[in-house]
Design a protein around this motif. Structure first.
Motif, PDB file in Angstrom:
ATOM      1  N   GLN A  19      -9.957   2.036   1.260  1.00  0.00           N
ATOM      2  CA  GLN A  19      -9.503   2.761   2.622  1.00  0.00           C
ATOM      3  C   GLN A  19      -8.147   3.509   2.441  1.00  0.00           C
ATOM      4  N   ARG A  20      -7.782   3.332   1.271  1.00  0.00           N
ATOM      5  CA  ARG A  20      -6.627   4.557   0.828  1.00  0.00           C
ATOM      6  C   ARG A  20      -7.312   5.960   0.953  1.00  0.00           C
ATOM      7  N   GLN A  21      -6.597   6.790   1.565  1.00  0.00           N
ATOM      8  CA  GLN A  21      -7.222   8.388   1.581  1.00  0.00           C
ATOM      9  C   GLN A  21      -6.105   9.167   1.788  1.00  0.00           C
ATOM     10  N   SER A  22      -6.091  10.413   1.592  1.00  0.00           N
ATOM     11  CA  SER A  22      -5.203  11.421   1.847  1.00  0.00           C
ATOM     12  C   SER A  22      -5.246  12.015   3.417  1.00  0.00           C
ATOM     13  N   MET A  23      -4.193  11.761   3.946  1.00  0.00           N
ATOM     14  CA  MET A  23      -4.131  12.075   5.281  1.00  0.00           C
ATOM     15  C   MET A  23      -3.695  13.621   5.503  1.00  0.00           C
ATOM     16  N   ARG A  24      -4.603  14.462   5.444  1.00  0.00           N
ATOM     17  CA  ARG A  24      -4.049  15.958   5.752  1.00  0.00           C
ATOM     18  C   ARG A  24      -4.036  16.189   6.984  1.00  0.00           C
ATOM     19  N   VAL A  25      -3.349  15.441   7.622  1.00  0.00           N
ATOM     20  CA  VAL A  25      -3.608  15.960   9.534  1.00  0.00           C
ATOM     21  C   VAL A  25      -1.965  15.864   9.746  1.00  0.00           C
ATOM     22  N   PRO A  26      -1.672  16.317  10.940  1.00  0.00           N
ATOM     23  CA  PRO A  26      -0.350  16.218  11.593  1.00  0.00           C
ATOM     24  C   PRO A  26       0.008  14.711  11.694  1.00  0.00           C
ATOM     25  N   PHE A  27       1.373  14.365  11.458  1.00  0.00           N
ATOM     26  CA  PHE A  27       1.855  13.236  11.942  1.00  0.00           C
ATOM     27  C   PHE A  27       2.576  13.231  13.137  1.00  0.00           C
ATOM     28  N   ASP A  28       2.976  12.185  13.737  1.00  0.00           N
ATOM     29  CA  ASP A  28       3.767  12.103  15.035  1.00  0.00           C
ATOM     30  C   ASP A  28       5.204  11.892  14.509  1.00  0.00           C
ATOM     31  N   PRO A  29       5.954  13.022  14.685  1.00  0.00           N
ATOM     32  CA  PRO A  29       7.413  13.256  14.262  1.00  0.00           C
ATOM     33  C   PRO A  29       8.287  12.229  15.040  1.00  0.00           C
ATOM     34  N   ASN A  30       7.798  11.800  16.138  1.00  0.00           N
ATOM     35  CA  ASN A  30       8.555  10.848  16.866  1.00  0.00           C
ATOM     36  C   ASN A  30       8.176   9.359  16.626  1.00  0.00           C
ATOM     37  N   ARG A  31       7.465   8.978  15.584  1.00  0.00           N
ATOM     38  CA  ARG A  31       7.004   7.564  15.297  1.00  0.00           C
ATOM     39  C   ARG A  31       7.499   7.454  13.837  1.00  0.00           C
ATOM     40  N   GLN A  32       8.867   6.531  13.955  1.00  0.00           N
ATOM     41  CA  GLN A  32       9.332   6.300  12.681  1.00  0.00           C
ATOM     42  C   GLN A  32       8.495   5.310  11.928  1.00  0.00           C
ATOM     43  N   VAL A  33       8.812   5.551  10.591  1.00  0.00           N
ATOM     44  CA  VAL A  33       8.231   4.379   9.649  1.00  0.00           C
ATOM     45  C   VAL A  33       9.216   3.133   9.826  1.00  0.00           C
ATOM     46  N   PRO A  34       8.819   2.006  10.096  1.00  0.00           N
ATOM     47  CA  PRO A  34       9.759   0.993  10.355  1.00  0.00           C
ATOM     48  C   PRO A  34      10.307   0.448   8.999  1.00  0.00           C
ATOM     49  N   LYS A  35      11.856   0.283   9.160  1.00  0.00           N
ATOM     50  CA  LYS A  35      12.632  -0.044   8.120  1.00  0.00           C
ATOM     51  C   LYS A  35      11.928  -1.041   7.160  1.00  0.00           C
ATOM     52  N   LYS A  36      11.388  -2.053   7.978  1.00  0.00           N
ATOM     53  CA  LYS A  36      10.968  -3.275   7.037  1.00  0.00           C
ATOM     54  C   LYS A  36       9.742  -2.785   6.158  1.00  0.00           C
ATOM     55  N   SER A  37       8.716  -1.764   7.022  1.00  0.00           N
ATOM     56  CA  SER A  37       7.570  -1.320   6.060  1.00  0.00           C
ATOM     57  C   SER A  37       8.091  -0.663   4.849  1.00  0.00           C
ATOM     58  N   LEU A  38       9.250   0.194   5.159  1.00  0.00           N
ATOM     59  CA  LEU A  38       9.617   1.114   4.062  1.00  0.00           C
ATOM     60  C   LEU A  38      10.295   0.182   2.935  1.00  0.00           C
ATOM     61  N   MET A  39      10.938  -0.777   3.173  1.00  0.00           N
ATOM     62  CA  MET A  39      11.436  -1.670   2.086  1.00  0.00           C
ATOM     63  C   MET A  39      10.104  -2.490   1.453  1.00  0.00           C
ATOM     64  N   GLN A  40       9.232  -2.913   2.206  1.00  0.00           N
ATOM     65  CA  GLN A  40       8.006  -3.359   1.471  1.00  0.00           C
ATOM     66  C   GLN A  40       7.395  -2.140   0.757  1.00  0.00           C
ATOM     67  N   ILE A  41       7.262  -0.993   1.030  1.00  0.00           N
ATOM     68  CA  ILE A  41       6.878   0.202  -0.115  1.00  0.00           C
ATOM     69  C   ILE A  41       7.604   0.275  -1.211  1.00  0.00           C
ATOM     70  N   LEU A  42       8.682   0.032  -0.970  1.00  0.00           N
ATOM     71  CA  LEU A  42       9.917   0.347  -2.178  1.00  0.00           C
ATOM     72  C   LEU A  42       9.905  -0.709  -2.916  1.00  0.00           C
ATOM     73  N   ASP A  43       9.304  -1.992  -2.662  1.00  0.00           N
ATOM     74  CA  ASP A  43       9.362  -3.185  -3.368  1.00  0.00           C
ATOM     75  C   ASP A  43       8.198  -3.092  -4.157  1.00  0.00           C
ATOM     76  N   ALA A  44       6.932  -2.605  -3.580  1.00  0.00           N
ATOM     77  CA  ALA A  44       5.640  -2.369  -4.209  1.00  0.00           C
ATOM     78  C   ALA A  44       6.070  -1.268  -5.425  1.00  0.00           C
TER      79      ALA A  44
END
Ligand SMILES: Cc1cc2nc3c(=O)[nH]c(=O)nc-3n(C[C@H](O)[C@H](O)[C@H](O)COP(=O)(O)O)c2cc1C
Length: 236
Positions: A10-35
């Motif tokens: 399912q992982r794929q390159s998302m070459r589309v605009p992202f929503d500037p007002n929808r932040q990546v949750p802190k908890k998700s960031l920490m999980q990504i950094l843990d990985a």
């Protein structure tokens, strides 16, 4: 077992605009950094640092940095394009030409594309993303006895994949921006982020939530028998 293969597919390159007002949750960031932390690296050298950029003012500063697509990119990109979905499905490698400007996929207009390549602000690449992860490495070090630090670079690839798969599992979109490691862009980004001279940018990943779906196009990969060799190299 099935779950990890699903996330990988399912992982794929998302070459589309992202929503500037929808932040990546802190908890998700920490999980990504843990990985990221658990990525395998040659000699367990952990040859990376990650700059998380989510401050709007700093994102804007980076967004104002200009980059120009190089002649080498335009020419070498052309050589690897497929010009129709049928060709891509047959070749099973590479990228569809329609991902790029029309001039880049017409041999008669390639010279013009090179000549007219203009500097454009990085904000067009960042494209609304509320967060960049910029992966840097210490250019003074290398994996032991690794000529050209090939093993170090492979390690950075493992870092990229761990980040990307974890983001995918959290339904956070990712788009890799190699342009950040281009000569002039790297220099300017390093200045904005106070990165010391000896550290090099490996890549940047823009993270976020898309505001539109990517254009439908076939995703291709070679079949296993096209790249695997059992016990001896067997391609004619
Ligand atoms: C080292 C590396 C650098 C990449 N740089 C870029 C990039 O600068 N821009 C981009 O749009 N995609 C970039 N990609 C994404 C690839 O083009 C993409 O993974 C490949 O075409 C397969 O498509 P998929 O990710 O949608 O499966 C990069 C991928 C890797 C592994």
């Amino acid at each position: 077992m099935a779950d990890i293969l699903e996330i990988i597919q399912q992982r794929q390159s998302m070459r589309v605009p992202f929503d500037p007002n929808r932040q990546v949750p802190k908890k998700s960031l920490m999980q990504i950094l843990d990985a990221t932390r658990w990525a395998p690296t040659a000699h367990n050298m952990q040859n990376f640092e990650v700059l998380v950029v989510d401050d709007r003012k700093i994102l804007d500063k980076i967004g104002n940095i200009k980059s120009r697509v190089s002649e080498a990119f335009i020419r070498e990109n052309y050589q690897q394009l497929s010009f129709s979905e049928e060709e891509l499905l047959r070749k099973k490698v590479g990228i569809l030409g329609t991902n790029f400007p029309a001039d880049w996929r017409d041999p008669a207009r390639l010279e013009k594309a090179v000549r007219e390549s203009v500097s454009r602000p990085l904000k067009e690449r960042i494209n609304g993303s509320p967060m960049l992860l910029i992966v840097i490495y210490d250019s003074r070090k290398r994996a032991p006895a690794s000529e050209g630090d090939v093993l170090g670079f492979i390690s950075l690839g493992c870092v990229m994949e761990n980040m990307w798969l974890m983001a995918q599992s959290l339904e956070i979109s990712v788009h890799i921006l190699s342009v950040f490691s281009g000569e002039t862009v790297e220099r300017d980004v390093k200045q904005v982020l106070h990165i010391p001279e000896y550290m090099k940018i490996a890549f940047a990943a823009r993270l976020g939530y898309p505001v539109s779906k990517p254009a439908k196009h076939p995703r291709v990969r070679r079949d296993v028998e096209m790249f695997v060799h059992y016990n001896r190299f067997s391609r004619v």
